[in-house]
Scaffold this active site. Structure first.
Site, PDB file in Angstrom:
ATOM      1  N   SER A 123     -50.276 -38.175 -83.484  1.00  0.00           N
ATOM      2  CA  SER A 123     -50.343 -36.722 -83.654  1.00  0.00           C
ATOM      3  C   SER A 123     -49.049 -36.234 -84.284  1.00  0.00           C
ATOM      4  O   SER A 123     -48.038 -36.931 -84.286  1.00  0.00           O
ATOM      5  CB  SER A 123     -50.550 -36.048 -82.299  1.00  0.00           C
ATOM      6  OG  SER A 123     -50.391 -34.643 -82.392  1.00  0.00           O
ATOM      7  N   SER A 124     -49.095 -35.007 -84.830  1.00  0.00           N
ATOM      8  CA  SER A 124     -47.878 -34.334 -85.294  1.00  0.00           C
ATOM      9  C   SER A 124     -47.487 -33.182 -84.382  1.00  0.00           C
ATOM     10  O   SER A 124     -46.517 -32.465 -84.668  1.00  0.00           O
ATOM     11  CB  SER A 124     -48.080 -33.801 -86.714  1.00  0.00           C
ATOM     12  OG  SER A 124     -48.253 -34.849 -87.616  1.00  0.00           O
ATOM     13  N   ASP A 164     -57.432 -38.623 -86.844  1.00  0.00           N
ATOM     14  CA  ASP A 164     -55.981 -38.766 -86.930  1.00  0.00           C
ATOM     15  C   ASP A 164     -55.558 -40.229 -86.987  1.00  0.00           C
ATOM     16  O   ASP A 164     -54.386 -40.528 -87.228  1.00  0.00           O
ATOM     17  CB  ASP A 164     -55.292 -38.089 -85.745  1.00  0.00           C
ATOM     18  CG  ASP A 164     -55.000 -36.621 -86.015  1.00  0.00           C
ATOM     19  OD1 ASP A 164     -55.299 -36.150 -87.122  1.00  0.00           O
ATOM     20  OD2 ASP A 164     -54.466 -35.941 -85.117  1.00  0.00           O
ATOM     21  N   GLY A 177     -50.775 -26.698 -87.270  1.00  0.00           N
ATOM     22  CA  GLY A 177     -50.609 -26.887 -88.705  1.00  0.00           C
ATOM     23  C   GLY A 177     -50.725 -28.309 -89.207  1.00  0.00           C
ATOM     24  O   GLY A 177     -50.197 -28.621 -90.275  1.00  0.00           O
ATOM     25  N   GLY A 178     -51.395 -29.210 -88.462  1.00  0.00           N
ATOM     26  CA  GLY A 178     -51.548 -30.572 -88.937  1.00  0.00           C
ATOM     27  C   GLY A 178     -50.202 -31.246 -89.135  1.00  0.00           C
ATOM     28  O   GLY A 178     -49.245 -31.011 -88.383  1.00  0.00           O
ATOM     29  N   THR A 181     -55.483 -26.211 -84.699  1.00  0.00           N
ATOM     30  CA  THR A 181     -54.602 -26.267 -83.537  1.00  0.00           C
ATOM     31  C   THR A 181     -54.079 -24.881 -83.124  1.00  0.00           C
ATOM     32  O   THR A 181     -54.270 -23.902 -83.826  1.00  0.00           O
ATOM     33  CB  THR A 181     -53.431 -27.245 -83.814  1.00  0.00           C
ATOM     34  OG1 THR A 181     -53.973 -28.460 -84.359  1.00  0.00           O
ATOM     35  CG2 THR A 181     -52.640 -27.588 -82.591  1.00  0.00           C
ATOM     36  N   GLU A 201     -58.451 -30.390 -83.521  1.00  0.00           N
ATOM     37  CA  GLU A 201     -58.156 -30.981 -84.830  1.00  0.00           C
ATOM     38  C   GLU A 201     -58.587 -30.060 -85.957  1.00  0.00           C
ATOM     39  O   GLU A 201     -58.013 -28.998 -86.113  1.00  0.00           O
ATOM     40  CB  GLU A 201     -58.765 -32.385 -84.970  1.00  0.00           C
ATOM     41  CG  GLU A 201     -58.495 -33.084 -86.286  1.00  0.00           C
ATOM     42  CD  GLU A 201     -57.009 -33.314 -86.597  1.00  0.00           C
ATOM     43  OE1 GLU A 201     -56.715 -33.898 -87.642  1.00  0.00           O
ATOM     44  OE2 GLU A 201     -56.150 -32.894 -85.822  1.00  0.00           O
ATOM     45  N   ARG A 223     -53.639 -36.297 -74.806  1.00  0.00           N
ATOM     46  CA  ARG A 223     -54.215 -36.695 -76.091  1.00  0.00           C
ATOM     47  C   ARG A 223     -55.542 -37.414 -75.866  1.00  0.00           C
ATOM     48  O   ARG A 223     -55.707 -38.172 -74.910  1.00  0.00           O
ATOM     49  CB  ARG A 223     -53.234 -37.613 -76.808  1.00  0.00           C
ATOM     50  CG  ARG A 223     -53.649 -38.075 -78.202  1.00  0.00           C
ATOM     51  CD  ARG A 223     -53.761 -36.924 -79.159  1.00  0.00           C
ATOM     52  NE  ARG A 223     -53.666 -37.371 -80.562  1.00  0.00           N
ATOM     53  CZ  ARG A 223     -54.022 -36.626 -81.592  1.00  0.00           C
ATOM     54  NH1 ARG A 223     -54.501 -35.401 -81.400  1.00  0.00           N
ATOM     55  NH2 ARG A 223     -53.893 -37.073 -82.829  1.00  0.00           N
TER      56      ARG A 223
END
Length: 588
Positions: A473-474, A448, A494-495, A408, A428, A121
């Site tokens: 993050s997701s 984010d 997909g965020g 992503t 992102e 990350r």
């Protein structure tokens, strides 16, 4: 190990050879007019379940899949294939991921039966302050925040891949970059999806001279579908990384150009050479929990993906999902209500664990999850859920406000040695910050973070900007085990909706007995603790009125998932790719 130094050959031969050898390949489909709007839910290709015996590889882009699969064919490992595909994605899917971004990946070592996770990350620069995205006390607009030097975090994907390769690579590092270097030099055809996304973002791209010169023609228009696009600058960058290692990206000319591009932007950021030189990828203990007879493992914080998927499934475990039809009002109701509860906790508690204490054990406690599930009523929606209080922390934290945008990409690999990799990778938003440096785009991952550092009561937000911190993050790469053996790997872009996409796919396979392709292709639905969302243009929209009768506020909208998945059985490997993108599965 004997090194394979044969030059990588033209990718068209990969499919031809695979077919001659009897490999199961995901068929390429003829693109129709619908595919020129790939972000719409109705823009689907025809995907079929793929079967293989030895090895399998899947990404959201055919060229990336072919590059990674070529490494497997040369005797490479799953991580070798992932690295080759990531280099290729930097070239052919720049809107989604690349070496200027970050990634989370899970690796299963088949020989040692060991699962590891790698955190690549991005980090905030050392000069970053909590009010980074505020102007006169108010959050910057979406475009002001994203399309700026302020949004750029220190890229981490290469460091994570380097760490994993040092432990599990079988092919020489330089070999892994040959496919992308070759295609960047010779050029590739602009796909309908890339063309559409350039078109959708052309104004922002025009405002960045380097990006405009690459993505737009002399008249400032997007390159048409089929245009042969070369990226000699990226070929040079990848050649340097291949020959000299990752350090050449984090020091010297490439690093200097990244810093200069960020600091000289009209809305400058503060990325420094010291930020790049000091970046470290982190190996973390995976986060695992039970679901039915399975064990589900994912990334720990700073990704919220693993924790929130586990919470969502832990709440659903209290209900007989296997008895509900996948698109029934009951399935949508319970899945959405569980999502509200999980997202409420996610938004409140999860941030970089180096900066914030996260009550992970409390949030995943069976007693806590049973308590949360009791809030779900069969005939009425709870509306907006409040976060729970597993450790009596509610009084000390404020509500999060993050931009968190969908883009992503996701990759899955199973090699001939029993190793597995599932990796989610991102810059992102589409095309990241739009800042193009030496042929690759820099991320906008710092958006984010919460744009507001405190809430209305002045309480600090867990996910606020801080120097050196990793934004929440997701991303949710997941591995599922049955009786201690790997059974399923999956993940999605997909965020913030990634969590719902992945959880729904798991329910599809584990509860409803669907094959992985059918589970991936299910119409999407769920709640991110707001409206109940139904995928536009699919049959699940038919239950909208029944949901409204239960008190759901229903939104019908397109979804931009890009799921990839592999199921491992005694009869071999079964793979699927999301019909919403242009993914390809290859196997033998």
């Amino acid at each position: 190990m004997k090194a394979n130094n044969q030059p990588w050959r033209v990718m068209a031969l990969v499919i031809a050879t695979a077919t001659l050898l009897g490999c199961a390949t995901q068929p390429s489909t003829t693109l129709t007019a619908a595919d020129t709007a790939p972000e719409a839910a109705s823009a689907r290709t025809t995907q079929q379940l793929v079967h293989g015996q030895r090895q399998m590889f899947a990404t959201a882009n055919p060229l990336a899949t072919q590059a990674g699969y070529a490494m497997l064919e040369q005797g490479g490992s799953a991580i070798d294939a992932i690295i080759a595909a990531q280099a290729m994605l930097t070239l052919v899917e720049p809107q989604s991921s690349g070496i200027g971004g970050g990634a989370f990946l899970l690796h299963y070592d088949g020989a040692e039966a060991q699962l590891q996770s790698y955190d690549g990350r991005e980090t905030a620069p050392a000069l970053a302050m909590p009010d980074r995205f505020l102007q006169q006390g108010q959050p910057l607009s979406y475009t002001q925040a994203v399309n700026s030097g302020l949004s750029v975090g220190t890229p981490g994907v290469l460091r994570a891949l380097e760490m994993a390769h040092q432990q599990y690579g079988r092919l020489p590092w330089a070999t892994l970059f040959e496919p992308a270097i070759q295609l960047a030099t010779e050029g590739f055809s602009v796909s309908p999806r890339l063309h559409t996304l350039i078109t959708d973002n052309q104004q922002a791209l025009r405002e960045q001279p380097a990006a405009a010169a690459y993505f737009l023609d002399a008249q400032g228009q997007p390159w048409p579908v089929g245009h042969r696009l070369k990226n000699l600058a990226l070929a040079d960058t990848l050649t340097r990384i291949a020959q000299d290692g990752v350090q050449t990206f984090y020091e010297g000319e490439i690093a200097e150009d990244m810093v200069s591009s960020v600091r000289n932007h009209p809305k400058p950021g503060d990325l420094s050479l010291a930020d790049l030189q000091s970046y470290v990828a982190v190996e973390r203990a995976p986060l695992c929990g039970p679901y039915r007879r399975y064990t589900v493992c994912g990334m720990p914080p700073p990704s919220s993906g693993g924790l929130t998927v586990l919470q969502l499934l832990g709440v659903l475990q209290q209900f007989p999902m296997q008895h509900f039809a996948p698109q029934s009002v009951e399935a949508v109701h319970y899945f959405s209500e569980a999502g509200r509860l999980a997202y409420a906790d996610r938004d409140f508690y999860v941030a970089d664990p180096a900066y914030v204490g996260i009550p992970v054990k409390g949030l995943l406690s069976p007693a806590y999850l049973r308590q949360r599930s009791a809030l779900i009523q069969p005939d009425s929606s709870m509306g907006k859920a409040e976060p729970g209080d597993p450790m009596a922390l509610l009084a000390s934290l404020g509500k999060d406000h993050a931009y968190e945008l969908p883009s992503t990409s996701h990759l899955v690999a199973a090699d001939a040695f029993g190793n597995l990799v599932t990796m989610t990778t991102s810059v992102e938003a589409a095309f990241g910050s739009k800042i193009l440096v030496r042929g690759f785009l820099l991320n906008n991952q710092l958006t984010d973070f919460s744009s507001l550092p405190t809430d209305a009561q002045g309480r600090p937000v867990a996910n606020r900007v801080e120097a050196g911190k990793r934004p929440r993050s997701s991303m949710a790469p997941v591995m599922v085990f049955e009786a201690g053996e790997p059974y399923l790997i999956t993940g999605s872009p997909g965020g913030s909706a990634i969590i719902n996409y992945v959880a729904q796919t798991l329910v599809g396979v584990l509860d409803w007995g669907l094959d992985i392709q059918a589970a991936i292709a299910l119409p999407h639905y769920g709640s991110r603790n707001g409206a109940t969302e139904l995928e536009e243009g699919t049959a699940v929209v038919d239950v909208a009125d029944a949901l409204r009768a239960k008190g759901h506020n229903v939104n019908v909208l397109p979804f931009t998932s890009g799921l990839q998945g592999i199921v491992i059985t005694k009869n071999g490997l079964y793979g699927g790719a999301d019909p919403r993108r242009e993914g390809l599965v290859l196997a033998d």
